[in-house]
Enzyme design. Structure first.
Site, PDB file in Angstrom:
ATOM      1  N   LYS A  30       0.811  -1.217   0.000  1.00 28.96           N
ATOM      2  CA  LYS A  30       0.000   0.000   0.000  1.00 28.96           C
ATOM      3  C   LYS A  30       0.845   1.267   0.000  1.00 28.96           C
ATOM      4  O   LYS A  30       0.348   2.344  -0.325  1.00 28.96           O
ATOM      5  CB  LYS A  30      -0.984  -0.035   1.156  1.00 28.96           C
ATOM      6  CG  LYS A  30      -1.969  -1.186   0.956  1.00 28.96           C
ATOM      7  CD  LYS A  30      -3.103  -1.202   1.917  1.00 28.96           C
ATOM      8  CE  LYS A  30      -4.162  -2.209   1.506  1.00 28.96           C
ATOM      9  NZ  LYS A  30      -3.665  -3.611   1.531  1.00 28.96           N
TER      10      LYS A  30
HETATM   11  C1  PLP Z   1      -4.344  -4.621   0.980  1.00 25.00           C
HETATM   12  C2  PLP Z   1      -3.606  -5.884   0.838  1.00 25.00           C
HETATM   13  C3  PLP Z   1      -4.018  -6.866  -0.052  1.00 25.00           C
HETATM   14  C4  PLP Z   1      -5.272  -6.748  -0.897  1.00 25.00           C
HETATM   15  O1  PLP Z   1      -5.184  -5.731  -1.843  1.00 25.00           O
HETATM   16  P1  PLP Z   1      -6.525  -5.134  -2.485  1.00 25.00           P
HETATM   17  O2  PLP Z   1      -6.085  -3.996  -3.308  1.00 25.00           O
HETATM   18  O3  PLP Z   1      -7.364  -4.697  -1.324  1.00 25.00           O
HETATM   19  O4  PLP Z   1      -7.153  -6.218  -3.257  1.00 25.00           O
HETATM   20  C5  PLP Z   1      -3.256  -8.018  -0.138  1.00 25.00           C
HETATM   21  N1  PLP Z   1      -2.167  -8.197   0.624  1.00 25.00           N
HETATM   22  C6  PLP Z   1      -1.743  -7.266   1.499  1.00 25.00           C
HETATM   23  C7  PLP Z   1      -0.552  -7.533   2.316  1.00 25.00           C
HETATM   24  C8  PLP Z   1      -2.443  -6.081   1.625  1.00 25.00           C
HETATM   25  O5  PLP Z   1      -2.018  -5.173   2.506  1.00 25.00           O
END
Ligand code: PLP
Length: 494
Positions: free
Chosen positions: A111
């Site tokens: 993120k």
């Molecule tokens: C947020 C996240 C996901 C999922 O991603 P999306 O964009 O919500 O589908 C998968 N793995 C980790 C470690 C995350 O932080």
């Protein structure tokens, strides 16, 4: 210039800056642009380009009301020395497949890719109404978003941020990452409930017109979201799909125009949706593989055409994928349904009223041409962490392991390279990883990190190791109905 409107109506037309400032449309829909796909990105000259150069190309197309200079500044600030790899999202071989690491940013979570740049994009949205209005980000997190958002927005001018996380449902490391966050404009609060409870309450807070009016009048504060429903969070994620392609070209794995598959550990559908945007922008993506954990609502949807949120909610060892309502799916449905806001309105009403909706079979067929799917239960996740280490000498976290499992289940086509997106550093989940690898997992999370590092010969990201002695700044905890009150108090302090 591209204009943005809600997935549920095309009445309102906003620039990308306005859409980013606003976050979510008044009718509850997500902002989309019908220009998407009109301008393609030239893939012939991707090889040799830096991440930042590719980002400028992609963002110029998608956020075309920003000047080139503005975008350059945002990109340079967001993708600089806070990343531990200069390629930002390096692609590495993994057996006969590839893994793209999305976790080399300042909080070791994928993120970061979006949340390092979102505050900078947001800071450049308010020239016209330069009335000193402040933006307060309110977000519910199942673990990783919270810290990445806090790190992005801490002390960012004209902003504040309030993060809610489900009490006792994020890892110790994740909790410490958030509660030790520095900055004069940040607040962190636990909620008694699960992630979906907190997320639903945040959505209600956004929909509360009285609250919005009061915050505006008394504090000159406008609420906005840092969840992946914000255009400014989604669009930067498109970049790494192009970067992956560029790196495969450079590594002479593919030639220009060759198709590639991506396997994506999925929760809110933001990451994989960005891959679909990349495809619409001309990237030769053959398949996008949606990998879920035991909360396999997307698997069921993509195999049957019925999205049904009325099902048990499992708290798994991959908490960032424990989601029953994948918000960004709405955008995919919009584009796939030939951009039909009325259909989206019907579907979302059904979801609200009945907890489920069903798409027409023709639409499901179209969706399945692009999106494949699979899911892994927790035993399979543990097994895959061990398998991946034994076969490739590469440690993966439980989220990435869901994707790894699904990838192993699918027949490999030697003509089409597969890139697994790795979404978190294994050091964020050291206990689970150690258990899976048969390493000592009795001590604290930090002892687990040390053990994992010793046995795997990989370094611990310093920002995680240093949490052991960092000062905890936030110990607040509220019940779900108390969240809006908490938000008002935070606005008061801004
Ligand atoms: C947020 C996240 C996901 C999922 O991603 P999306 O964009 O919500 O589908 C998968 N793995 C980790 C470690 C995350 O932080």
């Amino acid at each position: 210039m591209s204009t943005f409107h809600s997935t549920r109506s095309s009445n309102e037309e906003l620039t990308s800056k306005q859409a980013i400032r606003k976050g979510i449309a008044d009718d509850g829909g997500l902002f989309v642009t019908d220009s998407l796909g009109e301008t393609k990105i030239d893939i012939a000259d991707l090889a040799g380009k830096t991440y930042q150069q590719i980002a400028l190309r992609v963002l110029s197309v998608l956020l075309d009301d920003y000047s080139e200079e503005e975008l350059k500044q945002c990109i340079d600030e967001a993708y600089g020395s806070q990343w531990s790899d200069e390629r930002i999202t390096p692609v590495k071989p993994l057996g006969s497949d590839f893994v793209m690491e999305l976790f080399n940013g300042p909080t070791c979570a994928f993120k970061d890719v979006a949340l390092q740049i979102l505050p900078r994009l947001m800071a450049r949205t308010n020239e016209e109404d330069g009335d000193g209005e402040k933006i307060m980000i309110v977000t519910a997190t199942s673990g990783d978003t919270g810290k990445a958002a806090l790190a992005g927005f801490a002390d960012a001018p004209g902003t504040g941020i309030t993060v809610f996380y489900p009490q006792g449902r994020v890892s110790r490391v994740q909790e410490l990452q958030m509660t030790t966050q520095k900055g004069s404009n940040v607040h962190v609060c636990a909620v008694e409930g699960n992630f979906d409870d907190a997320q639903s309450a945040v959505k209600e807070i956004f929909a509360d017109k009285d609250l919005a009016e009061r915050l505006q009048r008394e504090h000159k504060v406008r609420l906005s979201s840092a969840n992946s429903i914000n255009v400014g969070r989604l669009v930067p994620q498109v970049v790494y799909y192009f970067s992956a392609y560029a790196q495969l070209l450079e590594q002479q794995v593919i030639n220009v125009g060759d198709p590639v598959d991506f396997v994506v550990p999925t929760g809110n559908f933001g990451d994989v949706l960005a891959g679909y945007y990349a495809k619409m922008l001309g990237l030769p993506v053959r398949q996008l593989v949606v990998a879920s954990d035991k909360n396999n609502v997307l698997f069921d949807f993509l195999t049957t055409g019925t999205y049904n949120r009325q099902r048990p909610f499992y708290e798994t060892i991959s908490p960032s994928m424990d989601i029953l309502i994948s918000s960004n799916l709405e955008r995919m449905l919009y584009y796939m349904s030939e951009r039909d806001p009325r259909m989206i309105t019907y579907l979302m009403n059904d979801l609200n009223e009945w907890g489920a909706y069903e798409v027409p079979p023709e639409l499901l067929r179209e969706i399945r041409k692009v999106f494949a799917t699979g899911w892994a239960d927790e035993d399979q996740v543990r097994e895959m962490i061990a398998d991946c280490w034994n076969n490739n000498h590469y440690v993966i976290d439980p989220h990435t392991a869901c994707g790894y499992f699904v990838m192993q289940q699918m027949p490999a086509d030697p003509q089409v390279p597969r890139v697994l997106l790795s979404t978190a550093s294994p050091y964020k989940f050291p206990r689970v990883v150690n258990e899976a690898l048969g390493l000592d997992s009795d001590g604290t999370d930090f002892e687990c990190m040390d053990e994992l590092s010793r046995k795997s010969g990989t370094p611990i990201p310093p920002m995680l190791r240093d949490l052991e002695n960092a000062e905890v700044r936030f110990r607040d905890c509220v019940e779900v109905p108390g969240m809006n009150q908490y938000v008002e108090e935070c606005a008061d302090k801004l």
